[in-house]
Motif scaffolding. Structure first.
Motif, PDB file in Angstrom:
ATOM      1  N   GLY A  28      34.795  17.139  78.461  1.00 36.96           N
ATOM      2  CA  GLY A  28      36.205  17.503  78.391  1.00 36.96           C
ATOM      3  C   GLY A  28      36.360  18.773  77.558  1.00 36.96           C
ATOM      4  O   GLY A  28      35.383  19.287  76.991  1.00 36.96           O
ATOM      5  N   LEU A  29      37.583  19.262  77.484  1.00 34.60           N
ATOM      6  CA  LEU A  29      37.856  20.505  76.742  1.00 34.60           C
ATOM      7  C   LEU A  29      38.400  20.102  75.375  1.00 34.60           C
ATOM      8  O   LEU A  29      39.607  19.910  75.189  1.00 34.60           O
ATOM      9  CB  LEU A  29      38.862  21.357  77.519  1.00 34.60           C
ATOM     10  N   HIS A  30      37.491  19.941  74.437  1.00 36.19           N
ATOM     11  CA  HIS A  30      37.821  19.367  73.127  1.00 36.19           C
ATOM     12  C   HIS A  30      38.498  20.435  72.260  1.00 36.19           C
ATOM     13  O   HIS A  30      37.929  21.493  72.012  1.00 36.19           O
ATOM     14  CB  HIS A  30      36.520  18.882  72.472  1.00 36.19           C
ATOM     15  N   PRO A  31      39.692  20.146  71.762  1.00 39.62           N
ATOM     16  CA  PRO A  31      40.434  21.209  71.061  1.00 39.62           C
ATOM     17  C   PRO A  31      39.991  21.486  69.628  1.00 39.62           C
ATOM     18  O   PRO A  31      40.333  22.542  69.083  1.00 39.62           O
ATOM     19  CB  PRO A  31      41.880  20.688  71.071  1.00 39.62           C
ATOM     20  N   THR A  32      39.240  20.572  68.995  1.00 41.13           N
ATOM     21  CA  THR A  32      38.955  20.812  67.573  1.00 41.13           C
ATOM     22  C   THR A  32      37.466  20.915  67.232  1.00 41.13           C
ATOM     23  O   THR A  32      37.116  21.104  66.069  1.00 41.13           O
ATOM     24  CB  THR A  32      39.593  19.698  66.689  1.00 41.13           C
ATOM     25  N   LEU A  33      36.597  20.783  68.184  1.00 44.49           N
ATOM     26  CA  LEU A  33      35.165  20.969  67.877  1.00 44.49           C
ATOM     27  C   LEU A  33      34.875  22.454  67.652  1.00 44.49           C
ATOM     28  O   LEU A  33      35.454  23.307  68.334  1.00 44.49           O
ATOM     29  CB  LEU A  33      34.294  20.492  69.045  1.00 44.49           C
ATOM     30  N   PRO A  34      33.968  22.788  66.741  1.00 46.72           N
ATOM     31  CA  PRO A  34      33.566  24.195  66.614  1.00 46.72           C
ATOM     32  C   PRO A  34      32.629  24.585  67.771  1.00 46.72           C
ATOM     33  O   PRO A  34      31.971  23.717  68.356  1.00 46.72           O
ATOM     34  CB  PRO A  34      32.818  24.222  65.276  1.00 46.72           C
TER      35      PRO A  34
END
Ligand code: SF4
Length: 400
Positions: A127-133
């Motif tokens: 998925g398009l994870h919003p908070t991972l670096p």
């Protein structure tokens, strides 16, 4: 007419003439490129037998009896996603029940499990994870390479790559270059859905545009990556939108070759829309007839793609077996574990054994060929040894 070959030829010509596709047959025999209108007629005809026959001519011209497979494992490191595509059953929001993000230890463990099963390739989509670096992804690639240096990594759809570029304020070239430096060796074809704006606006309006998806693959080819392409079918798309999609892929492949790109598209994989647990679930399921056409017509139109793959995860094992006579020269591999389609209702959570795959291919009258991620032949299963292998391990269901 006592000569059987002549009799066969006569019967085939009669079949083709009755289908009204005689001119397309002639183009196929003359190795001539098919047009948009030809593609429309191939989708519109009810004569699946002739369409399959034509596709099989091309398939056997390119690959003979060989049918490829790879021992691979799918890896979906996180299902946290900022988008909410209507057909998706996989995504969860941060903090939502069922959401997960794997640690590096969990990823390494999955690679080790894959090694026990002799995998050659790992196929990563998320998925398009919003908070991972961004470093999560490069660390993940390095972890996989440290755990199993010989395993090829195919990862990140064009949608993921474009999202990272926006999210981490990088160019597409920078994202791909950094992922390649960390171990990325090929890209899957997901996220293409249907290129038509009309459909994208309805089913996945937050996602990359067709131009965005194609631009990522063009850059990947320029940088030397082998990539795949897909089409999501069986929802609200029209035949002309399917043909348009295939033409855009064919054109990009031509353009890359004309520019001397080091990479290219290798495989086209039709993906049938799956119905459970998503917002399009009231749509009727398309028929097996359409499933086989979605193998055959791309084989005929994509004359610059080496491989058409039957993805058993979405059309089932039996139809994937039939697809080997309708234009497909590959069946998706063992995969070991699959989350995206199984959450949408498929029977694919635990993959398929190598033996089952080999038997499936053999029973279709084809020669099973195991490949690595870069399509080098690892092993061709000849009849005698195949029988031994199957006898030795016979716990398989009889398929026919
Ligand atoms: S298809 Fe991909 S981008 Fe769309 S919601 Fe699902 S995981 Fe997110």
């Amino acid at each position: 007419m006592s000569n059987p070959a002549l009799l066969n030829h006569h019967l085939i010509l009669t079949m083709v003439r009755q289908s009204g596709l005689e001119d397309i047959y002639q183009k196929v025999m003359d190795h001539e490129r098919l047009s948009f209108d030809d593609g429309m007629r191939l989708y519109e005809t009810r004569d699946l037998t002739t369409v399959g026959y034509l596709a099989n001519i091309v398939r056997e011209r390119l690959h003979g009896d060989r049918s490829f497979f790879v021992r691979n494992r799918q890896l979906n490191p996180t299902n946290i996603c900022e988008y909410s595509c209507m057909f998706c059953s996989f995504y969860r929001r941060e903090g939502e029940e069922g959401g997960y993000t794997m640690t590096m230890e969990e990823i390494a463990k999955r690679v080790q499990d894959g090694m026990k099963n002799g995998i050659q390739e790992i196929h990563i989509t998320s998925g398009l994870h919003p908070t991972l670096p961004f470093s999560y992804y490069t660390d993940m690639l390095r972890t996989i390479k440290e755990t199993a240096p010989h395993i090829h990594i195919k990862g990140f759809t064009a949608v993921e790559i474009e999202y990272y570029a926006h999210h981490y304020t990088m160019t597409i070239r920078e994202v791909l270059s950094q992922l390649m430096a960390a171990g990325l060796e090929a890209m899957p074809g997901g996220g293409a859905e249907i290129f038509a704006d009309r459909v994208r606006k309805k089913i996945c309006d937050e996602k990359s545009t067709a131009e965005g998806w194609l631009a990522v693959h063009a850059m990947a080819h320029e940088l030397g990556l082998l990539t795949n392409a897909t089409m999501l079918y069986g929802h609200i798309e029209r035949y002309e939108e399917r043909v348009d999609h295939l033409m855009k892929l064919r054109n990009l492949q031509d353009a890359g070759k004309a520019k001397g790109a080091k990479g290219s598209f290798n495989t086209f994989i039709p993906l049938k829309y799956q119905h459970e647990n998503n917002r399009l679930k009231n749509l009727p399921e398309v028929s097996a007839f359409e499933d086989l056409k979605m193998i055959a017509v791309p084989r005929l139109l994509l004359d610059n793609f080496p491989t058409i793959k039957a993805y058993w995860v979405v059309i089932g094992k039996r139809l994937a077996q039939m697809a080997l006579s309708y234009g497909a020269n590959e069946i998706e591999g063992t995969i070991l574990e699959e989350r995206i389609m199984s959450m949408a209702g498929t029977d694919s959570a635990h993959g398929m054994t190598e033996r089952e795959l080999i038997k499936l291919i053999k029973d279709a009258g084809r020669k099973p060929v195991e490949r690595d991620a870069l399509y080098h032949v690892l092993k061709t299963y000849e009849d005698g040894e195949l029988d031994q292998l199957i006898d030795k391990n016979l716990s398989l269901p009889v398929l026919n």
